[in-house]
Design a protein around this motif. Sequence first.
Motif, PDB file in Angstrom:
ATOM      1  N   GLU A 165       0.835  -1.206   0.000  1.00  0.00           N
ATOM      2  CA  GLU A 165       0.000   0.000   0.000  1.00  0.00           C
ATOM      3  C   GLU A 165       0.871   1.258   0.000  1.00  0.00           C
ATOM      4  O   GLU A 165       1.977   1.262   0.529  1.00  0.00           O
ATOM      5  CB  GLU A 165      -0.912   0.009   1.234  1.00  0.00           C
ATOM      6  N   THR A 166       0.344   2.307  -0.612  1.00  0.00           N
ATOM      7  CA  THR A 166       1.050   3.579  -0.649  1.00  0.00           C
ATOM      8  C   THR A 166       0.042   4.718  -0.684  1.00  0.00           C
ATOM      9  O   THR A 166      -1.143   4.496  -0.989  1.00  0.00           O
ATOM     10  CB  THR A 166       1.984   3.658  -1.882  1.00  0.00           C
ATOM     11  N   ASP A 178     -10.065   6.200  -2.667  1.00  0.00           N
ATOM     12  CA  ASP A 178     -10.321   5.179  -1.651  1.00  0.00           C
ATOM     13  C   ASP A 178      -9.375   3.991  -1.855  1.00  0.00           C
ATOM     14  O   ASP A 178      -9.040   3.625  -2.983  1.00  0.00           O
ATOM     15  CB  ASP A 178     -11.763   4.664  -1.741  1.00  0.00           C
ATOM     16  N   GLN A 179      -8.937   3.398  -0.764  1.00  0.00           N
ATOM     17  CA  GLN A 179      -8.187   2.137  -0.814  1.00  0.00           C
ATOM     18  C   GLN A 179      -8.520   1.331   0.425  1.00  0.00           C
ATOM     19  O   GLN A 179      -8.081   1.645   1.526  1.00  0.00           O
ATOM     20  CB  GLN A 179      -6.668   2.355  -0.899  1.00  0.00           C
ATOM     21  N   ASP A 180      -9.316   0.304   0.250  1.00  0.00           N
ATOM     22  CA  ASP A 180      -9.707  -0.524   1.386  1.00  0.00           C
ATOM     23  C   ASP A 180      -8.533  -1.350   1.885  1.00  0.00           C
ATOM     24  O   ASP A 180      -7.647  -1.754   1.125  1.00  0.00           O
ATOM     25  CB  ASP A 180     -10.852  -1.475   0.989  1.00  0.00           C
ATOM     26  N   LEU A 271      18.989 -11.033   2.380  1.00  0.00           N
ATOM     27  CA  LEU A 271      18.690  -9.704   2.914  1.00  0.00           C
ATOM     28  C   LEU A 271      17.791  -8.926   1.965  1.00  0.00           C
ATOM     29  O   LEU A 271      16.828  -8.279   2.382  1.00  0.00           O
ATOM     30  CB  LEU A 271      19.987  -8.932   3.166  1.00  0.00           C
ATOM     31  N   ASP A 272      18.102  -8.989   0.694  1.00  0.00           N
ATOM     32  CA  ASP A 272      17.297  -8.265  -0.289  1.00  0.00           C
ATOM     33  C   ASP A 272      15.980  -8.956  -0.578  1.00  0.00           C
ATOM     34  O   ASP A 272      15.066  -8.355  -1.157  1.00  0.00           O
ATOM     35  CB  ASP A 272      18.084  -8.095  -1.599  1.00  0.00           C
ATOM     36  N   GLY A 273      15.860 -10.218  -0.206  1.00  0.00           N
ATOM     37  CA  GLY A 273      14.605 -10.941  -0.403  1.00  0.00           C
ATOM     38  C   GLY A 273      13.533 -10.544   0.585  1.00  0.00           C
ATOM     39  O   GLY A 273      12.348 -10.827   0.377  1.00  0.00           O
ATOM     40  N   LEU A 274      13.935  -9.899   1.688  1.00  0.00           N
ATOM     41  CA  LEU A 274      12.977  -9.435   2.694  1.00  0.00           C
ATOM     42  C   LEU A 274      12.676  -7.966   2.440  1.00  0.00           C
ATOM     43  O   LEU A 274      13.588  -7.145   2.355  1.00  0.00           O
ATOM     44  CB  LEU A 274      13.549  -9.610   4.102  1.00  0.00           C
ATOM     45  N   ASP A 275      11.394  -7.636   2.302  1.00  0.00           N
ATOM     46  CA  ASP A 275      10.993  -6.251   2.045  1.00  0.00           C
ATOM     47  C   ASP A 275      11.622  -5.331   3.079  1.00  0.00           C
ATOM     48  O   ASP A 275      11.649  -5.634   4.276  1.00  0.00           O
ATOM     49  CB  ASP A 275       9.468  -6.142   2.097  1.00  0.00           C
ATOM     50  N   VAL A 276      12.136  -4.194   2.621  1.00  0.00           N
ATOM     51  CA  VAL A 276      12.809  -3.258   3.511  1.00  0.00           C
ATOM     52  C   VAL A 276      11.895  -2.783   4.635  1.00  0.00           C
ATOM     53  O   VAL A 276      12.367  -2.367   5.700  1.00  0.00           O
ATOM     54  CB  VAL A 276      13.357  -2.058   2.702  1.00  0.00           C
ATOM     55  N   ALA A 277      10.583  -2.861   4.422  1.00  0.00           N
ATOM     56  CA  ALA A 277       9.635  -2.445   5.459  1.00  0.00           C
ATOM     57  C   ALA A 277       9.778  -3.291   6.718  1.00  0.00           C
ATOM     58  O   ALA A 277       9.447  -2.842   7.812  1.00  0.00           O
ATOM     59  CB  ALA A 277       8.205  -2.540   4.936  1.00  0.00           C
TER      60      ALA A 277
END
Length: 404
Positions: A165-166, A178-180, A271-277
């Motif tokens: 989401e963004t 809107d974004q549910d 490391l790069d396979g995991l979302d930076v979030a």
Amino acid sequence: MPSLQALREKHNHFVNQANDVLAKKGDQVWNKDDQTKFDGFMDEADLTKSQIAAYKRNQEESSEANFDDLDQFKKDKKGISDAARSVDIFMRKSFKEQSNEEALLIRNTMSTTTGSQGGYTVQAEVASTFIDTLKEFGFMRREASQITTSSGNDFSYPTTDGTGETGEWVAQNASATDQDVNFGTVGLNVFKASSKVVAIPIELLQDSLLDIQALVFNRMVTRIGRVSNTAYTVGTGAGQPQGFVGVSSVAKIGTTGQTLTINYDDLIDMLDGLDVAYQENGVRSCWMFNQTTRKVLRKLKDTAGRPIWIPSYDTGITGRSADQLAGYDVCINNDMAVPAANAKSLAFGQFNNYLIRDALDVSLFRFDDSAYMKKAQVGFLGWARTGGNLLDTNAIKLYQHSAT
């Protein structure tokens, strides 16, 4: 034989020596002699750590076999609650040995499961103590989130994933879009775990100074804690908790020939396979693997030939800090797979997204039959109900070895 303190000091010495090698070399390229020296110190540190573990295991086994060290189980009995007193009486005395007052106290404070077999569900007060002690046991419980429910009814737990989401830029006087939020659920049912029967010599039951509840519960917590940790890690979800390994996605598969190895590039891909979030939100991300895998990872180097494993002082002894691999903390979980063909031996991510659920339904059985009496023992069996599941499958990523 060296004392436990001497072994700890010896371990710390070798770890400090290894860290000195790292500090002195700094950004310089490592040569063969540097590596040999560093590996020598770390090998000695690992050997000493194994000696410490063996020393502690020997103490535990000796205590279980002989119960010579009773001081840790003795306490002042003044002010003990009815709930705790009823459990104490239940453990010390058979039904025939209980007075009318004692039998009434047990019936009033403990609910019957199968009375003819000596089974009772312990009170919430005592069950809470059991669960609280269980929460301190096991590698997964140190990292996962945990909840306790008053009953063991089945239920689903809500989940949501906001990584895709963004927000948006909106022109003046224009309307926002809107974004549910999409919600899902995962099963978080609880399953029965058995402590197996804990056999206690009759002499100890007759010792009024002995905290028999602590003695028996400590054994039960250890056994249930171990079998639970295995399920939280690799459980199938059928008759046992769902382990995170079974539902997490693979971020990197080793190239052909890497059935037993992991290289530096694999870790970078992990490391790069995991979302930076999941790496920059203020929650600890860490590596998880077993001791066998640690032997492989500890010798990995970066492109300059420098070790990417940073040992910590007193790690595994005081728990003050953890070793680090490629800048992230290390969590040792021996229920992770060992390196082998197709094995998923390495995990990285935020393990607080795994949720452990405990129910207060703790049952206790006492066995006075001839199988135990001929050995002058009484048997105790504990049942606890626990479950677990990964709430966000994007929060943990796995490394899988090659097939050949």
